[in-house]
Design a protein around this motif. Structure first.
Motif, PDB file in Angstrom:
ATOM      1  N   PRO A 320       0.828  -1.214   0.000  1.00  0.00           N
ATOM      2  CA  PRO A 320       0.000   0.000   0.000  1.00  0.00           C
ATOM      3  C   PRO A 320       0.860   1.261   0.000  1.00  0.00           C
ATOM      4  O   PRO A 320       1.970   1.277   0.550  1.00  0.00           O
ATOM      5  CB  PRO A 320      -0.802  -0.107   1.302  1.00  0.00           C
ATOM      6  N   LEU A 321       0.345   2.308  -0.610  1.00  0.00           N
ATOM      7  CA  LEU A 321       0.988   3.608  -0.511  1.00  0.00           C
ATOM      8  C   LEU A 321       0.907   4.102   0.923  1.00  0.00           C
ATOM      9  O   LEU A 321       0.051   3.681   1.707  1.00  0.00           O
ATOM     10  CB  LEU A 321       0.306   4.616  -1.437  1.00  0.00           C
ATOM     11  N   VAL A 322       1.803   5.022   1.278  1.00  0.00           N
ATOM     12  CA  VAL A 322       1.794   5.636   2.610  1.00  0.00           C
ATOM     13  C   VAL A 322       1.633   7.140   2.429  1.00  0.00           C
ATOM     14  O   VAL A 322       2.440   7.784   1.764  1.00  0.00           O
ATOM     15  CB  VAL A 322       3.092   5.327   3.384  1.00  0.00           C
ATOM     16  N   ALA A 323       0.577   7.677   3.026  1.00  0.00           N
ATOM     17  CA  ALA A 323       0.317   9.110   2.957  1.00  0.00           C
ATOM     18  C   ALA A 323       0.830   9.800   4.211  1.00  0.00           C
ATOM     19  O   ALA A 323       0.700   9.267   5.324  1.00  0.00           O
ATOM     20  CB  ALA A 323      -1.176   9.375   2.792  1.00  0.00           C
ATOM     21  N   GLU A 324       1.425  10.965   4.031  1.00  0.00           N
ATOM     22  CA  GLU A 324       1.806  11.811   5.158  1.00  0.00           C
ATOM     23  C   GLU A 324       0.635  12.763   5.409  1.00  0.00           C
ATOM     24  O   GLU A 324       0.303  13.585   4.553  1.00  0.00           O
ATOM     25  CB  GLU A 324       3.089  12.575   4.848  1.00  0.00           C
ATOM     26  N   MET A 325       0.010  12.669   6.578  1.00  0.00           N
ATOM     27  CA  MET A 325      -1.220  13.389   6.864  1.00  0.00           C
ATOM     28  C   MET A 325      -0.998  14.414   7.978  1.00  0.00           C
ATOM     29  O   MET A 325      -0.843  14.048   9.143  1.00  0.00           O
ATOM     30  CB  MET A 325      -2.329  12.411   7.262  1.00  0.00           C
ATOM     31  N   PRO A 326      -0.976  15.720   7.663  1.00  0.00           N
ATOM     32  CA  PRO A 326      -0.832  16.743   8.708  1.00  0.00           C
ATOM     33  C   PRO A 326      -2.048  16.770   9.628  1.00  0.00           C
ATOM     34  O   PRO A 326      -3.189  16.624   9.182  1.00  0.00           O
ATOM     35  CB  PRO A 326      -0.725  18.045   7.907  1.00  0.00           C
ATOM     36  N   VAL A 327      -1.782  16.971  10.918  1.00  0.00           N
ATOM     37  CA  VAL A 327      -2.836  17.069  11.922  1.00  0.00           C
ATOM     38  C   VAL A 327      -2.596  18.322  12.753  1.00  0.00           C
ATOM     39  O   VAL A 327      -1.494  18.526  13.280  1.00  0.00           O
ATOM     40  CB  VAL A 327      -2.849  15.825  12.843  1.00  0.00           C
ATOM     41  N   ASP A 328      -3.617  19.182  12.863  1.00  0.00           N
ATOM     42  CA  ASP A 328      -3.530  20.412  13.643  1.00  0.00           C
ATOM     43  C   ASP A 328      -3.598  20.064  15.130  1.00  0.00           C
ATOM     44  O   ASP A 328      -4.535  19.411  15.584  1.00  0.00           O
ATOM     45  CB  ASP A 328      -4.680  21.338  13.247  1.00  0.00           C
ATOM     46  N   LEU A 329      -2.602  20.515  15.903  1.00  0.00           N
ATOM     47  CA  LEU A 329      -2.535  20.199  17.333  1.00  0.00           C
ATOM     48  C   LEU A 329      -3.022  21.341  18.215  1.00  0.00           C
ATOM     49  O   LEU A 329      -2.937  21.261  19.450  1.00  0.00           O
ATOM     50  CB  LEU A 329      -1.087  19.859  17.721  1.00  0.00           C
ATOM     51  N   ARG A 330      -3.548  22.426  17.627  1.00  0.00           N
ATOM     52  CA  ARG A 330      -3.983  23.567  18.428  1.00  0.00           C
ATOM     53  C   ARG A 330      -5.233  23.258  19.239  1.00  0.00           C
ATOM     54  O   ARG A 330      -6.080  22.480  18.813  1.00  0.00           O
ATOM     55  CB  ARG A 330      -4.301  24.762  17.517  1.00  0.00           C
ATOM     56  N   ALA A 331      -5.334  23.924  20.363  1.00  0.00           N
ATOM     57  CA  ALA A 331      -6.595  23.920  21.095  1.00  0.00           C
ATOM     58  C   ALA A 331      -7.586  24.790  20.322  1.00  0.00           C
ATOM     59  O   ALA A 331      -7.197  25.608  19.483  1.00  0.00           O
ATOM     60  CB  ALA A 331      -6.387  24.476  22.503  1.00  0.00           C
ATOM     61  N   GLU A 332      -8.875  24.608  20.599  1.00  0.00           N
ATOM     62  CA  GLU A 332      -9.901  25.313  19.825  1.00  0.00           C
ATOM     63  C   GLU A 332      -9.783  26.820  19.945  1.00  0.00           C
ATOM     64  O   GLU A 332     -10.131  27.557  19.021  1.00  0.00           O
ATOM     65  CB  GLU A 332     -11.298  24.861  20.280  1.00  0.00           C
ATOM     66  N   ASP A 333      -9.315  27.336  21.104  1.00  0.00           N
ATOM     67  CA  ASP A 333      -9.236  28.779  21.304  1.00  0.00           C
ATOM     68  C   ASP A 333      -7.857  29.339  20.988  1.00  0.00           C
ATOM     69  O   ASP A 333      -7.562  30.490  21.289  1.00  0.00           O
ATOM     70  CB  ASP A 333      -9.607  29.133  22.745  1.00  0.00           C
TER      71      ASP A 333
END
Length: 531
Positions: A320-333
């Motif tokens: 399978p291909l491997v995707a690099e997936m960015p994830v936002d780590l900020r709190a909502e405020d």
């Protein structure tokens, strides 16, 4: 030095980040104010090369206002150049002996940063995409604030476009989305005019003036967090080691074990960009019927399109291909800019799977990865991201990328945007396509952005590696039709929307006297919320 508008947003950011607007800056020593830069933001400069610029961009399309007049564009250009630039748009990189560089404030030349271009007559969307492809492949000038804004006219029906390019050290996709939402209006009759550079707020944190006690207390907290982070990273490395020895059952991909494909060629400077648009309700409906989320559907469509493209070129890998997936780590405020993200590795589906099996495999893989990393601290996750990305860049810089297994095959990012239509002085924004940077060891990035009931796909690739990027892009909405059919959701309206989800060449006939915008789909758009 020009003064920034004292907007409520700007006052809140300054009050939170420093004891005075400049800390110990111009008012105290006569020198230009300085702001510290985070290690992650500075890494965006360290990993930048001529072949791999580290900027992110957005291409926005607007319908002209009914009462704008013939000089609407010219007046807008003059007004934009008259608006002073606030942090981070008046920051350039400065050096310090024996320490990390800092952001220093300067007076931007607004004629350099705000540019007015016109497509050659008769103009068209193919010409627009060619122009944007060329602009996106050019490095930003580090001797100035690292951003450029283009106002482009000459499109069919009086439409015009904005192309904003900022260095990734200033902002990530989530930050730019927030800037967009604040700068435009939901009222078509509003004369609101606030360019992003007038209200963005700091991309980093200004260094506080602290007492010795405060310094020691902060050092203790930081050291404690780092000890926890090291322990968590050790646990992650142990899981990777056990998986490599086939003694563990972790579903998190081991870095640098992705299959090598044409998506991992050596990257050259020229770029191609392509776009597609899909009704957001179709994605939501498919995700619900299949037992997943909109993001699961997006990943599945991208994987299906890539699998088809690689198969046609005889490059389909056994793994399978491997995707690099960015994830936002900020709190909502959290309102600061810069980069507060992690990049997780997600294993996609095997090439011989049908679309239902593909969706299930990707859903399980992505949810498992997110769950496993959600148990770690932000410090640990960001450190993990920084280490593997720097290693990938090091291999790329040393010419080893083509000899070693790649970290991943491409980046796929999903950025939520405003659910309602936005306007700029009465001009309706019909779409905004995200155009991002290409990760080390890869030649392609796919970023999607939700806006006013649509999902907008922006693809960026090395032109020499993927010369037919629009063909690959067309496979994304076609894959949705196949998925809908397997779920029993297909109908004539969806088929028509999919068939029109590509940029119309200027040589094609006009529909109802107008040419379709990049990636436009037929049929109505249902205005729904973001994923």
């Amino acid at each position: 030095m020009s003064t920034c508008p004292a907007s409520g947003y700007w006052r809140r950011v300054v009050a939170r980040n420093t004891t005075s607007p400049y800390g110990k800056g111009q008012g105290d020593s006569g020198r230009a104010p300085m702001t510290s830069i985070s290690i992650l933001d500075y890494a965006m400069f360290l990993t930048e090369t001529r072949e791999s610029p580290r900027h992110v961009a957005g291409l926005s399309l607007f319908d002209p206002p009914a009462d704008g007049g013939e000089d609407f564009i010219l007046r807008m250009v003059e007004d934009m150049r008259a608006v002073p630039a606030c942090p981070p748009f008046n920051w350039k990189l400065g050096s310090r002996l024996g320490a990390l560089p800092v952001w220093t404030e300067t007076e931007p030349d607004m004629k350099h940063h705000v540019r007015h271009l016109a497509l050659p007559r008769p103009g068209g969307y193919a010409e627009l995409m060619k122009l944007v492809s060329d602009l996106h492949g050019e490095l930003l000038d580090r001797s100035r604030p690292v951003w450029e804004f283009y106002i482009i006219e000459g499109l069919p029906g009086g439409q015009f476009a904005f192309y904003l390019k900022v260095h990734h050290a200033y902002a990530d996709g989530a930050t730019m989305s927030r800037w967009l939402d604040v700068s435009l209006s939901t009222d078509p009759k509003s004369d609101k005019f606030r360019p992003m550079w007038s209200l963005a707020g700091p991309a980093g944190r200004r260094r506080r003036q602290q007492s010795l006690t405060q310094v020691l207390e902060e050092f203790g907290k930081t050291a404690g967090r780092q000890l926890v982070s090291v322990a968590e990273l050790y646990t992650m490395i142990l899981k990777h080691s056990l998986k490599a020895l086939r003694l563990g059952d972790s579903k998190v991909p081991i870095p640098f074990t992705a299959p090598r494909t044409l998506l991992n060629q050596r990257l050259t400077a020229p770029r191609s960009v392509a776009t597609a648009t899909i009704d957001l309700e179709r994605l939501r409906r498919a995700g619900k019927a299949a037992g997943g989320t909109i993001n699961d559907v997006v990943l599945t469509l991208c994987d299906a399109a890539l699998t088809r493209y690689l198969s046609e070129h005889g490059e389909l890998p056994p793994k399978p291909l491997v995707a690099e997936m960015p994830v936002d780590l900020r709190a909502e405020d959290h309102e600061d800019g810069g980069n507060v993200i992690s990049i997780l590795l997600v294993e996609m589906a095997r090439g011989n799977m049908n679309v239902d099996e593909r969706f299930n495999a990707i859903r399980d893989s992505s949810h498992t990865v997110i769950k496993e990393f959600s148990g770690l601290s932000n410090d640990a996750v960001m450190t993990y991201t920084l280490v593997v990305q720097v290693l990938a860049q090091l291999g790329d810089s040393l010419g080893l990328a083509e000899r070693l297994p790649p970290l991943g095959n491409l980046v796929i990012s999903n950025v939520p945007g405003p659910p309602q239509a936005l306007f700029m002085r009465g001009a309706r924004m019909t779409g905004i396509f995200p155009l991002s940077t290409v990760a080390p060891g890869t030649v392609m990035n796919i970023t999607v952005f939700s806006y006013a009931g649509t999902m907008l796909f922006g693809l960026v690739a090395g032109r020499d590696a993927i010369p037919d990027l629009q063909q690959l892009t067309d496979y994304i909405p076609e894959s949705l039709v196949e998925f809908e059919q397997s779920l029993g959701l297909s109908d004539q309206e969806n088929a028509e929307k999919s068939s029109a989800a590509r940029i119309k060449k200027t040589t094609k006939k006009k529909r109802n006297g107008k040419k379709s915008a990049p990636g436009a789909t037929k049929g109505r758009n249902k205005k729904t919320g973001t994923p």
